[in-house]
Design an enzyme around this catalytic site. Structure first.
Site, PDB file in Angstrom:
ATOM      1  N   ARG A   1     -27.923  -5.870  72.111  1.00  0.00           N
ATOM      2  CA  ARG A   1     -27.691  -7.288  72.437  1.00  0.00           C
ATOM      3  C   ARG A   1     -29.032  -7.923  72.753  1.00  0.00           C
ATOM      4  O   ARG A   1     -29.787  -7.413  73.577  1.00  0.00           O
ATOM      5  CB  ARG A   1     -26.771  -7.451  73.643  1.00  0.00           C
ATOM      6  CG  ARG A   1     -26.814  -8.876  74.202  1.00  0.00           C
ATOM      7  CD  ARG A   1     -25.808  -9.156  75.274  1.00  0.00           C
ATOM      8  NE  ARG A   1     -24.484  -9.276  74.712  1.00  0.00           N
ATOM      9  CZ  ARG A   1     -23.460  -9.869  75.336  1.00  0.00           C
ATOM     10  NH1 ARG A   1     -23.631 -10.403  76.534  1.00  0.00           N
ATOM     11  NH2 ARG A   1     -22.286  -9.948  74.773  1.00  0.00           N
TER      12      ARG A   1
ATOM     13  N   HIS B   1     -21.978 -12.899  66.817  1.00  0.00           N
ATOM     14  CA  HIS B   1     -21.336 -12.031  67.821  1.00  0.00           C
ATOM     15  C   HIS B   1     -20.144 -11.335  67.145  1.00  0.00           C
ATOM     16  O   HIS B   1     -18.984 -11.601  67.459  1.00  0.00           O
ATOM     17  CB  HIS B   1     -20.877 -12.894  69.001  1.00  0.00           C
ATOM     18  CG  HIS B   1     -20.545 -12.114  70.232  1.00  0.00           C
ATOM     19  ND1 HIS B   1     -20.743 -10.753  70.347  1.00  0.00           N
ATOM     20  CD2 HIS B   1     -20.028 -12.514  71.432  1.00  0.00           C
ATOM     21  CE1 HIS B   1     -20.367 -10.362  71.553  1.00  0.00           C
ATOM     22  NE2 HIS B   1     -19.924 -11.401  72.225  1.00  0.00           N
TER      23      HIS B   1
ATOM     24  N   GLN C   1     -17.086  -9.489  68.958  1.00  0.00           N
ATOM     25  CA  GLN C   1     -16.173 -10.443  69.605  1.00  0.00           C
ATOM     26  C   GLN C   1     -15.064 -10.877  68.635  1.00  0.00           C
ATOM     27  O   GLN C   1     -13.907 -11.054  69.010  1.00  0.00           O
ATOM     28  CB  GLN C   1     -16.990 -11.664  70.059  1.00  0.00           C
ATOM     29  CG  GLN C   1     -16.166 -12.767  70.698  1.00  0.00           C
ATOM     30  CD  GLN C   1     -15.675 -12.411  72.099  1.00  0.00           C
ATOM     31  OE1 GLN C   1     -16.437 -11.989  72.930  1.00  0.00           O
ATOM     32  NE2 GLN C   1     -14.393 -12.579  72.339  1.00  0.00           N
TER      33      GLN C   1
ATOM     34  N   ASP D   1     -16.302 -22.164  74.000  1.00  0.00           N
ATOM     35  CA  ASP D   1     -17.318 -21.270  74.565  1.00  0.00           C
ATOM     36  C   ASP D   1     -18.193 -22.143  75.464  1.00  0.00           C
ATOM     37  O   ASP D   1     -18.153 -23.388  75.372  1.00  0.00           O
ATOM     38  CB  ASP D   1     -18.133 -20.658  73.402  1.00  0.00           C
ATOM     39  CG  ASP D   1     -19.170 -19.625  73.867  1.00  0.00           C
ATOM     40  OD1 ASP D   1     -19.139 -19.224  75.051  1.00  0.00           O
ATOM     41  OD2 ASP D   1     -20.016 -19.238  73.034  1.00  0.00           O
TER      42      ASP D   1
ATOM     43  N   CYS E   1     -14.282 -16.609  74.571  1.00  0.00           N
ATOM     44  CA  CYS E   1     -14.935 -15.289  74.599  1.00  0.00           C
ATOM     45  C   CYS E   1     -15.290 -14.863  76.013  1.00  0.00           C
ATOM     46  O   CYS E   1     -15.377 -13.660  76.289  1.00  0.00           O
ATOM     47  CB  CYS E   1     -16.179 -15.314  73.722  1.00  0.00           C
ATOM     48  SG  CYS E   1     -17.332 -16.618  74.191  1.00  0.00           S
TER      49      CYS E   1
ATOM     50  N   ARG F   1     -11.568  -6.472  73.475  1.00  0.00           N
ATOM     51  CA  ARG F   1     -12.958  -6.114  73.163  1.00  0.00           C
ATOM     52  C   ARG F   1     -13.101  -4.591  73.139  1.00  0.00           C
ATOM     53  O   ARG F   1     -13.781  -4.022  72.296  1.00  0.00           O
ATOM     54  CB  ARG F   1     -13.931  -6.684  74.219  1.00  0.00           C
ATOM     55  CG  ARG F   1     -14.019  -8.183  74.327  1.00  0.00           C
ATOM     56  CD  ARG F   1     -14.518  -8.849  73.080  1.00  0.00           C
ATOM     57  NE  ARG F   1     -15.766  -8.296  72.584  1.00  0.00           N
ATOM     58  CZ  ARG F   1     -16.982  -8.499  73.121  1.00  0.00           C
ATOM     59  NH1 ARG F   1     -17.118  -9.275  74.171  1.00  0.00           N
ATOM     60  NH2 ARG F   1     -18.058  -7.958  72.598  1.00  0.00           N
TER      61      ARG F   1
HETATM   62  N1  NVA Z   1     -22.475 -18.328  73.258  1.00  0.00           N
HETATM   63  C1  NVA Z   1     -22.484 -17.455  74.419  1.00  0.00           C
HETATM   64  C2  NVA Z   1     -21.577 -16.297  74.211  1.00  0.00           C
HETATM   65  C3  NVA Z   1     -21.441 -15.371  75.384  1.00  0.00           C
HETATM   66  C4  NVA Z   1     -20.535 -14.223  75.118  1.00  0.00           C
HETATM   67  C5  NVA Z   1     -23.897 -17.003  74.705  1.00  0.00           C
HETATM   68  O1  NVA Z   1     -24.603 -16.617  73.751  1.00  0.00           O
HETATM   69  O2  NVA Z   1     -24.317 -17.022  75.855  1.00  0.00           O
HETATM   70  N1   CP Z   2     -17.705 -12.195  75.545  1.00  0.00           N
HETATM   71  C1   CP Z   2     -18.786 -11.474  75.880  1.00  0.00           C
HETATM   72  O1   CP Z   2     -19.577 -11.036  75.041  1.00  0.00           O
HETATM   73  O2   CP Z   2     -18.915 -11.249  77.209  1.00  0.00           O
HETATM   74  P1   CP Z   2     -20.171 -10.575  77.923  1.00  0.00           P
HETATM   75  O3   CP Z   2     -21.323 -11.538  77.802  1.00  0.00           O
HETATM   76  O4   CP Z   2     -19.733 -10.398  79.352  1.00  0.00           O
HETATM   77  O5   CP Z   2     -20.477  -9.279  77.256  1.00  0.00           O
END
Ligand code: NVA
Ligand code: CP
Length: 330
Positions: free
Chosen positions: A108, A135, A138, A231, A272, A317
């Site tokens: 990540r 992502h 997800q 989101d 998410c 998930r």
């Molecule tokens: N768009 C958000 C998703 C988090 C799971 C981010 O990248 O922070």
């Molecule tokens: N939805 C998601 O990816 O959550 P986290 O950022 O907690 O991993």
């Protein structure tokens, strides 16, 4: 011919066929059944995975950790503070070392090119746990949740309200086009997905019968909608100075009771997570003090209401990530 994705990386769903995506959803549903029935499934015992996180996480990290342990694997967690990656050791060298010790790598972070390079240099399956662009894990959880609700995915309209060019929205457009759904990106014109990605998804849609719609009109987005998705308005890695501008741009797309009333009566709400639906977080409270908003992308009544499925989605998930690890490592 049966689907076989052993040895493959999972970097973006653009690389996966509709049959491969459906196979992963079926496998995840099977893992969910096994877990609920208390049937042990340590089918990858003896294998080892490493989780690299350059951004924070609750769901993704826990899903990988629990999923890996349920499959009998060992797990190592590395964050930027505890590894040499990027600071004292190049990405290519790090990838080559990890590939010698681990059977699979989760990453990540920021650039999509990093997760692609990890796959290129490590020689083992690499799983994208979120980048600035995509992502993909997800998406499997989201589609499993929609399938659990409605059965068939084909033809269902999923509307994403908000920053329609963020990682989650980009990936939703990809997965909906692959699975023959009706995807609607609903947000301001300046926050629409990149042309290259829209073109790719439209080409996929021609094959699968999917529909890709884009609108800046919330009522149009909500019309005939089966799944209302949103989101956070500022993604990880974006500067906090952008909050004022984003709030101004995205408030018309807040998922609230009025918006849900314009969707189909049996529509569900997905997110998410994490979410700013109340003042129970540091940032949520700061935004309230500064802008007087008690909630951002979704109001508390929708988040806590009958149509909300985000916690089923969060549980999924784990089942779906387990399916990805199993199918690529078995
Ligand atoms: N768009 C958000 C998703 C988090 C799971 C981010 O990248 O922070
Ligand atoms: N939805 C998601 O990816 O959550 P986290 O950022 O907690 O991993």
């Amino acid at each position: 011919m049966g689907v076989n994705i052993r040895g493959r990386s999972f970097l973006t769903l653009l690389d996966y066929s509709p049959a491969e995506i459906r196979y992963l959803l079926d496998l995840a549903a099977e893992f969910k059944r096994l877990k609920a029935a208390g049937v042990e499934h340590k089918w990858l015992s003896g294998k080892q995975v490493v989780l690299l996180f350059e951004k924070t996480s609750t769901r993704t990290r826990c899903a990988f950790e629990v999923g890996a342990r349920d499959l009998g694997m060992g797990v190592t967690f590395l964050d930027p503070g505890s590894s040499q990656m990027g600071k004292k050791e190049s990405l290519a060298d790090t990838a080559k070392v990890l590939g010698r010790m681990y059977d699979g790598i989760e990453y990540r972070g920021f650039k999509q090119s990093v997760v692609e390079d990890l796959a290129k240099y490590s020689g083992v399956p690499v799983w994208n746990g979120l980048t600035d662009d995509f992502h993909p894990t997800q998406m499997l959880a989201d589609m499993l949740t929609v399938r659990e609700e409605f059965g068939e995915l084909r033809g269902r309209k999923l509307t994403f309200f908000g920053d329609a060019r963020n990682n989650v929205a980009n990936s939703l457009m990809v997965v909906c086009s692959k699975l023959g759904m009706h995807y609607c990106a609903c947000g301001p014109k300046d926050l629409m997905p990149a042309d290259w990605l829209v073109e790719k998804c439209r080409a996929v849609a021609e094959e699968t019968g999917a529909v890709i719609e884009m609108t800046d009109d919330p009522a149009q987005g909500a019309k005939d909608c089966d799944v209302a998705y949103t989101d956070i308005w500022l993604s990880m890695g974006e500067p906090a100075e952008l909050w004022a501008k984003r709030i101004e741009m995205l408030l018309p797309y807040q998922v609230n009771r009025e918006l849900m009333a314009m969707a189909k009566p049996n529509a569900i709400f997905l997110h998410c997570l994490p979410s700013f639906h109340d003042r129970e977080t540091t940032i949520g409270e700061e935004i309230y003090q500064k802008f007087g908003l008690p909630a951002m992308e979704v109001t508390d009544d929708v988040f806590l209401g009958k149509q909300a499925r985000q916690f089923d989605e969060a549980e999924n998930r784990m089942h779906t990530i387990k399916a990805v690890m199993y199918a690529t490592l078995k």
